[in-house]
Design an enzyme around this catalytic site. Sequence first.
Site, short mmCIF file in Angstrom:
data_model
loop_
_atom_site.label_atom_id
_atom_site.label_comp_id
_atom_site.label_asym_id
_atom_site.label_seq_id
_atom_site.Cartn_x
_atom_site.Cartn_y
_atom_site.Cartn_z
N HIS A 68 1.98 -9.68 1.38
CA HIS A 68 1.96 -8.73 2.50
C HIS A 68 0.75 -7.84 2.26
CE1 HIS A 68 6.26 -9.60 3.52
NE2 HIS A 68 6.32 -9.84 2.23
N PHE A 69 -0.31 -8.02 3.05
CA PHE A 69 -1.56 -7.31 2.77
C PHE A 69 -1.81 -6.13 3.72
CE2 PHE A 69 -3.88 -10.85 0.14
CZ PHE A 69 -3.07 -10.55 -0.94
N HIS A 182 13.05 -15.68 4.90
CA HIS A 182 13.54 -14.63 4.00
C HIS A 182 15.05 -14.68 4.18
CE1 HIS A 182 13.36 -10.38 2.23
NE2 HIS A 182 14.64 -10.68 2.38
N HIS A 236 10.96 -16.58 -1.87
CA HIS A 236 11.46 -15.76 -2.99
C HIS A 236 12.95 -15.90 -3.25
CE1 HIS A 236 12.19 -13.25 0.46
NE2 HIS A 236 11.14 -12.47 0.34
N ASP A 307 5.02 -12.42 -3.48
CA ASP A 307 5.56 -11.47 -2.50
C ASP A 307 4.88 -10.11 -2.67
OD1 ASP A 307 7.08 -10.45 -0.43
OD2 ASP A 307 8.83 -10.06 -1.68
N HIS A 311 3.40 -0.57 -1.79
CA HIS A 311 3.69 0.72 -1.16
C HIS A 311 3.07 1.79 -2.06
CE1 HIS A 311 6.66 -1.10 1.55
NE2 HIS A 311 7.12 -1.76 0.50
O1 DOR Z 1 10.51 -6.16 -0.91
C1 DOR Z 1 9.99 -6.59 0.10
N1 DOR Z 1 9.04 -5.91 0.74
N2 DOR Z 1 10.38 -7.77 0.60
C2 DOR Z 1 9.94 -8.23 1.78
O2 DOR Z 1 10.29 -9.33 2.15
C3 DOR Z 1 9.07 -7.39 2.63
C4 DOR Z 1 8.27 -6.53 1.77
C5 DOR Z 1 7.40 -5.53 2.47
O3 DOR Z 1 6.73 -5.91 3.42
O4 DOR Z 1 7.34 -4.38 2.02
#
Ligand code: DOR
Length: 441
Positions: A68-69, A182, A236, A307, A311
């Site tokens: 997730h970029f 997912h 995952h 994955d 954040h």
């Molecule tokens: O922990 C996660 N965060 N799992 C996900 O599938 C989405 C991801 C996110 O985009 O923050």
Amino acid sequence: MLPTDAPDLLIQGGRVCLPDGSCRTMDIQINQGKIIQLAETLEPEPGTTLISAQGLTVLPGVIDPQVHFREPGLEHKEDLHTASCACAKGGVTSFLEMPNTRPLTTDQGALDDKLKRAAAKCLVNYGFFIGATKDNLDVLNQVNPTCGIKIFMGSMHGPLLVDEEPILDQIFSRGDRLIAVHAEDQGRILERRKQFSDRQDVAAHSVIQDAQAALNASQLALKLSKKYQRRLHILHLSTGLEVELLRQDKPAWVTAEVTPQHLLLNQEAYRDIGSLAQMNPPLRTAEDNHLLWQGLLDGVLDFIATDHAPHTLEEKAQPYPQSPSGMPGVETSLPLMLTQSQAGRCSLAQVVRWMSTAVAEAYKIPDKGAISPGYDADLVIVDLQTYRPVLRQELVSKCGWSPFEGWRLTGWPVYTVVGGHIAYDRGELKTQVRGKSLTFL
Ligand code: DOR
């Protein structure tokens, strides 16, 4: 083959991991971004750039099939440039990115926008998933290029949450493109959120989104995949229960992946790193770690994804359940797995298979995942002698932290080569290098 501006490269004297699983000391000749020749010794042509790989090990570049970029829309956490720098530093030469950006990647316009952004700023190769909603059924099988359809069966809110069986059934029934799920049971999660609403400690995360929630959703996805013989990939996978499910019943058209976090961390991590250990699906027990490893070693699980879901530390510092789920991973995944292989837990050839070859096969990415004449020159050259800790100040992901800080790892990349260009050179990122859009056959 189109000419490229990639320099001619000769990688000399490295221990090269070959497609038959053996490693041999060889030279590798690269012209115009392609591996041309492997031999014990090769003479450099005039003008060839030389890389001395003596004492180092040469592997196919990692293909990370779930990241997730955050661009567009959430660039305060990460963007395609910073994330691709982290990839190059971690030996990841290609990535497949998820649709939960802003706007969501749920139509051709949003996909085109991501491809354009990636072409302008990514040091490594890129591919993108198209996100399923309950309203874009027709689009899912039309957009191009994409590595597949992503369905969030749980742990999501807004249009990307698709948790109703009749809609899932329709998605599985139409088209033949890979569907990646997912797998968490949203109904069960919501019930348990109420049931455990008095708990504000982050360890409650693994209790609320429990193993049964993951199993229920994986069972449903498997049922639908079998009903239509539809290509399914379980993202995952996190529990021993799901490994057992697949061990009993895994059709030839189903694959599954596991993350280094689910292999190497468990619920104990909340005690040490609190919400930095919070992700979806959550970390499980030590017994799950063991069963996931067993599944991987036995071939029940096919490959590894990070994955990578960054954040900021400020966001993570909020009290549970406001703290967001997700951990970064692309900078540490290869050293983590190579450290495991050096410790005897698996072989080097298995790491290469799980982190490159098997991913290229599953997503049908041509000419990637092996060091062989005719393949793309996407390579990582690692040092398997030295051990160094993961240090926060050395991380280049914009989020600036790792759940593995302090872990002493080996197998750190010394050089990363993307399409014949050196993108990472002994500690230095070559930020002018650009990857390419991946092809999916
Ligand atoms: O922990 C996660 N965060 N799992 C996900 O599938 C989405 C991801 C996110 O985009 O923050």
